[in-house]
Design a protein around this motif. Structure first.
Motif: not given
Length: 284
Positions: A117-129
């Motif tokens: 499934a698509p990555l959840d919002a916290p995981a995406l935020a961590r990668l972007e950070r």
């Protein structure tokens, strides 16, 4: 396994006052992890010796604990021991370089391909950070932090995908490819690597796993392709260029005689032996 905080201690003199105060950082696993972090940050280079007593003094532990930590690193393929030299950071061969990148390609593309499934919002935020931290380190001109973060991105991606075991494997593989890049003079630009990481994260945010996989494949391939063909270089090249003059330069500049230039010209001429008289031959 929780990672201890990164420490610049391994780049500092071996002084007991610099030893980490946290008892957790004196555990063999934590010591081993700090050494891998130092490799990722480029503070430890291929072939660098790791003295047991120096590390014991640095971390404020016994040599037995240091030996245990180095033994764990040896099992992970990060250090080697030699009867004469002791412990030292591995120097990957040309074949090992190829294998390390092949392994990373298989693991990282498979990791993205199998996302259910698509990555959840916290995981995406961590990668972007993480990508933002990479850009900041590049802008500051901090080579150690930059190198660490560029390598750690791939570990972070595995963790955000829910694969803790693969994250540990990737940390070791990424550290090995950092050593490979040091040995074989990777010319892949840090800013370009960061941009490629951003493309991977953007594809994951869009839920386009096929595109994210293609970006991962292209990124790892680019880094591998930018390793210069210095792996098969003659190890005498450095000495040869330092000690042997280029043929053209040697021909252009006459060799200077030692000592004779200290004598007056008349003394030199007087000291030179007279030519022997020429004997008549049958041809003459």
């Amino acid at each position: 396994m929780a990672r201890p905080p990164r420490s610049p201690a391994l780049s500092a003199p071996a002084d007991a006052s610099d030893a980490p105060a946290d008892a957790a950082s004196r555990h063999p696993d934590a010591i081993a992890d700090l050494i891998v972090d130092a490799i990722l940050a480029g503070r430890l280079s291929p072939g660098q010796r790791l003295g047991e007593q120096s590390l014991a003094d640095l971390f404020g532990v016994s040599r037995t604990l240091v030996r245990e930590a180095l033994g764990r690193l040896s099992a992970r393929g990060m250090v080697e021991v030699n009867a004469r030299r002791g412990w030292y950071v591995v120097q990957p061969s040309r074949d090992e370089a190829r294998d390390a990148f092949t392994a990373r390609l298989a693991i990282e593309t498979g990791l993205v391909r199998t996302l259910a499934a698509p990555l959840d919002a916290p995981a995406l935020a961590r990668l972007e950070r993480h990508v933002a931290d990479e850009r900041a380190a590049i802008a500051r001109g901090d080579p150690g932090e930059r190198s660490y973060l560029l390598g750690e991105f791939h570990v972070c991606l595995a963790e955000c995908s829910g694969h803790a075991l693969l994250a540990e494997i990737l940390k070791d593989l990424t550290a090995r490819t950092t050593l490979i890049a040091t040995l074989y003079q990777s010319t892949h630009d840090a800013s370009r690597s960061c941009d490629e990481h951003a493309e991977i994260v953007a594809a994951l945010r869009a839920g386009d796993h096929a595109r994210a996989e293609a970006c991962v494949r292209a990124h790892i391939g680019e880094v591998a392709d930018h390793l210069q063909d210095g792996a098969g270089r003659d190890p005498l090249d450095t000495l040869r260029s330092a000690l042997l003059p280029a043929p053209r330069a040697a021909a252009a500049r006459p060799r200077r005689r030692l000592f004779s230039s200290l004598l007056p010209a008349s003394t030199e001429a007087a000291a030179a032996p007279a030519p022997a008289p020429r004997r008549p031959t049958e041809e003459s």
